[in-house]
Design a protein around this motif. Structure first.
Motif, short mmCIF file in Angstrom:
data_model
loop_
_atom_site.label_atom_id
_atom_site.label_comp_id
_atom_site.label_asym_id
_atom_site.label_seq_id
_atom_site.Cartn_x
_atom_site.Cartn_y
_atom_site.Cartn_z
N UNK A 167 0.84 -1.20 0.00
CA UNK A 167 0.00 0.00 0.00
C UNK A 167 0.88 1.25 0.00
N UNK A 168 0.77 2.04 -1.05
CA UNK A 168 1.60 3.23 -1.19
C UNK A 168 0.68 4.45 -1.14
N UNK A 169 0.73 5.14 -0.03
CA UNK A 169 -0.15 6.30 0.15
C UNK A 169 0.68 7.58 0.21
N UNK A 170 0.37 8.50 -0.67
CA UNK A 170 0.99 9.82 -0.57
C UNK A 170 -0.12 10.83 -0.30
N UNK A 171 -0.20 11.29 0.93
CA UNK A 171 -1.25 12.25 1.30
C UNK A 171 -0.69 13.66 1.27
N UNK A 209 -6.54 1.69 -13.57
CA UNK A 209 -7.36 2.25 -12.48
C UNK A 209 -8.73 1.56 -12.32
N UNK A 210 -8.84 0.32 -12.80
CA UNK A 210 -10.14 -0.37 -12.74
C UNK A 210 -10.53 -0.72 -11.30
N UNK A 211 -9.55 -1.14 -10.49
CA UNK A 211 -9.88 -1.60 -9.13
C UNK A 211 -9.56 -0.51 -8.12
N UNK A 222 -8.46 7.89 5.88
CA UNK A 222 -8.96 7.12 4.74
C UNK A 222 -8.58 7.78 3.40
N UNK A 223 -8.17 6.97 2.46
CA UNK A 223 -7.79 7.47 1.13
C UNK A 223 -8.26 6.48 0.06
N UNK A 224 -8.59 7.00 -1.12
CA UNK A 224 -8.89 6.13 -2.28
C UNK A 224 -7.57 5.59 -2.80
N UNK A 225 -7.54 4.30 -3.08
CA UNK A 225 -6.31 3.75 -3.68
C UNK A 225 -6.69 2.83 -4.84
N UNK A 226 -5.78 2.71 -5.79
CA UNK A 226 -6.07 2.00 -7.04
C UNK A 226 -5.02 0.93 -7.28
N UNK A 248 -0.70 -4.50 -5.57
CA UNK A 248 -0.06 -3.22 -5.26
C UNK A 248 -1.10 -2.12 -5.44
N UNK A 249 -1.25 -1.28 -4.43
CA UNK A 249 -2.20 -0.17 -4.51
C UNK A 249 -1.50 1.15 -4.27
#
Ligand code: NDP
Length: 400
Positions: A167-171, A209-211, A222-226, A248-249
Motif C-alpha cells: 500500500x503506497x499512500x501519498x497524502x 485504475x479499474x480496481x 482514509x484514502x482512495x487507492x487504485x 499493489x495499490x
C-alpha cells in the motif's frame, strides 16, 4: 571507507547525496555525474565540506564508453544509478567492463515501450557472478523497502506468506492542480498502463485504475487507492515461498485523476513520436517539460506518506496477519535535505543498499532483488537513517 559514483542529479539523487554526506564514515568520497553537470555542481556547492569529499562530472549514461571512461577515472567501489530506468543496461554494461558493484531503484524499461520487467536485467545474473561483482536491483522504497519488509516478514514471522498487499499512500498536498512527485514521464507511464496482480501462479490483468479500494491509513486517514502493476510483484512472486496473491495499490486524489484522464484524452500522455513544426517530438516528453519539476515541489508540499505491506500467512500452523509501514512527513524531509518525502523515501534506501554492498554485508556476486538478501541490517539502518518502521499484528485488511 568507500567511493561511490552517483549517476543522476534529480530529486532522488539529491537525497542520496545528502545521506552519503551524512554517512561519511562509510562514504569517504562521492562523484555526482549526470547529463546536466550544473545540477551536480549545485549539489556539490550546497554540501561541500560537510562530510565526504565531492566531485562532479558530465556523463551521457546512454553511452557505455563514456561511462567506462568515467568509472575508470574515478575508480568507485559502487555505481549508484539514480538516472532513469532507460539507462539501467548501459550502466550495468559499464560496471561489468570495469568490475564495479551496481545498484539502482527502478527496473529497465525500453524508452519506446511502456513495459517494465526484470527479464533484461536478470539476464546479467551469470555475467555479474562470473565477474565477482554485485548488482542490487530496486533499492528504493517500492521497489526496495517493500522487498526488505517481505524478507523480514518471511524470516521472522511466517513459515509461509500467502498474500501480500503493498500500500503506497501519498497524502502530500503541493497546492498545484496537477504535478507528479517523481519524474513525470516515468510516473505517467506507470499509472496510465494496465493494472495487474499476481494470483495462483499467474498475472491477472485489469484496465488502468479499474480496481479502487478505500483504506484507512495509520497517521493519514482514509484514502482512495487504485490497483497498479508494479515491478516488485514480479520478483516477490519468485522469491517468497508459498505466495498465492500479490497486489499493489497507490493512492490518487480526484484532481490528479481528472487531469490525467483529460491529458490522456487529448493525446498528451502518448509515447508515439509526432511531427511538430518540422521536428519530431514525443507528447509525453513535451508534457514533462511544461509540468512542475518534482524537485521544485519540496518547499510547497505538506502532509505525510505512508508506505507499507500487509502480509497474511501461517506460522506454526496458525494464521498470522502482519502490517509493517513507514510514515514520512514531507515538511520534515524538506527541512532535513531540501526534498519532499517521495524523493526522500527512495533516496535513503539507495544509500543504505549501497552501504551494505560496500561494507560487505550485501556483497554477493550476481544480480539480486533486495528480498533475496538478509534484511536485518537494512531494517536496522532504516530506523537509523530516517525511515523508521511500525509493526501491527492486528491490521485492518484490504477488502477482497
Ligand atoms: P529526475 O527526473 O528528478 O532525475 C533523473 C536524473 O537523471 C536527472 O538528473 C537527469 O538529468 C538524469 N539523466 C537522465 N537521463 C540521463 C542520461 N542519459 N545521462 C545522464 N543522466 C541522465 O528523476 P527522480 O530523481 O525522480 O527519479 C530517479 C530514479 O528513481 C528513476 O529511475 C525513478 O524511476 C526512480 N524512482 C524509484 C522509486 C522507488 O521507490 N523505487 C520512487 C521514485 C523514483 P537532467 O537533469 O539532465 O534531466
Amino acid at each position: 571507507m568507500a567511493k561511490a559514483l552517483i549517476i543522476g542529479a534529480g530529486g532522488v539523487a539529491s537525497v542520496t547525496v545528502h545521506k552519503c554526506v551524512q554517512n561519511s564514515e562509510v562514504f569517504e568520497e562521492i562523484c555526482i555525474a549526470s547529463r546536466t553537470k550544473a545540477k551536480c555542481d549545485a549539489l556539490k556547492e550546497k554540501l561541500d565540506g560537510q562530510g565526504c569529499k565531492i566531485s562532479t562530472a558530465q556523463v551521457d549514461a546512454n553511452n557505455v564508453d563514456e561511462l567506462i571512461a568515467l568509472i575508470e577515472a574515478f575508480n568507485p567501489d559502487i555505481v549508484i544509478n539514480l538516472a532513469l530506468p532507460y539507462q539501467d543496461l548501459t550502466i550495468m554494461d559499464a560496471c561489468l567492463a570495469t568490475k564495479t558493484h551496481y545498484l539502482d531503484t527502478a527496473n529497465y524499461e525500453p524508452e519506446d515501450t511502456a513495459k517494465f520487467e526484470y527479464k533484461w536485467q536478470w539476464e546479467y545474473r551469470e555475467k555479474f557472478e562470473k565477474a565477482g561483482i554485485t548488482a542490487i536491483l530496486g533499492s528504493g522504497f517500492d521497489p526496495g523497502v517493500t522487498g526488505v519488509f517481505s524478507a523480514y516478514a518471511q524470516k521472522h514471522y511466517f513459515d509461509e506468506i500467502h498474500q501480500i498487499d503493498i500500500l503506497d499512500c501519498n497524502a502530500g498536498d503541493h497546492g498545484y492542480p496537477f504535478a507528479t512527485n517523481f519524474n513525470p514521464e516515468i510516473n505517467i507511464r506507470e499509472v496510465s498502463a494496465k493494472g495487474s496482480y499476481w494470483e495462483d501462479g499467474h498475472w491477472v490483468e485489469t484496465e488502468p485504475m479499474e480496481i479502487k479500494k478505500v483504506y484507512d491509513f495509520p497517521q493519514v486517514g482514509p484514502r482512495d487507492m487504485y490497483l497498479l502493476h508494479h515491478e516488485e510483484i514480479e520478483s516477490l512472486a519468485l522469491n517468497i515461498k508459498g505466495i498465492q496473491r500479490i497486489r499493489f495499490f497507490m493512492t490518487f486524489g480526484q484532481s490528479y485523476l481528472t487531469h490525467l484522464k483529460c491529458l490522456e484524452n487529448v493525446g498528451m500522455t502518448s509515447i508515439e513520436p509526432i511531427m511538430f513544426e518540422g521536428k519530431e517530438i514525443i507528447p509525453l516528453q513535451f508534457l514533462k517539460a511544461v509540468l512542475p519539476d518534482p524537485a521544485s515541489l519540496g518547499p510547497r508540499t505538506k502532509g505525510k506518506t505512508n508506505i507499507g505491506c500487509i502480509y497474511q500467512g501461517v506460522k506454526d500452523g496458525k494464521p498470522v496477519n502482519y502490517y509493517v509501514y513507514n510514515v514520512c512527513d514531507h515538511e520534515a524531509c524538506y527541512k532535513e535535505v531540501g526534498s519532499q518525502a517521495v524523493s526522500y523515501t527512495t533516496g535513503v534506501p539507495a544509500m543504505i543498499g549501497a552501504m551494505l554492498v560496500v561494507n560487505g554485508t550485501w556483497n554477493k556476486p550476481g544480480v539480486h532483488n533486495v528480498e533475496e538478501l538478509d534484511p536485518d541490517a537494512f531494517m536496522e539502518a532504516l530506523n537509523q537513517w530516517g525511515l523508521p518502521w511500525v509493526e501491527d499484528f492486528n491490521p485492518t485488511l484490504v477488502e477482497d
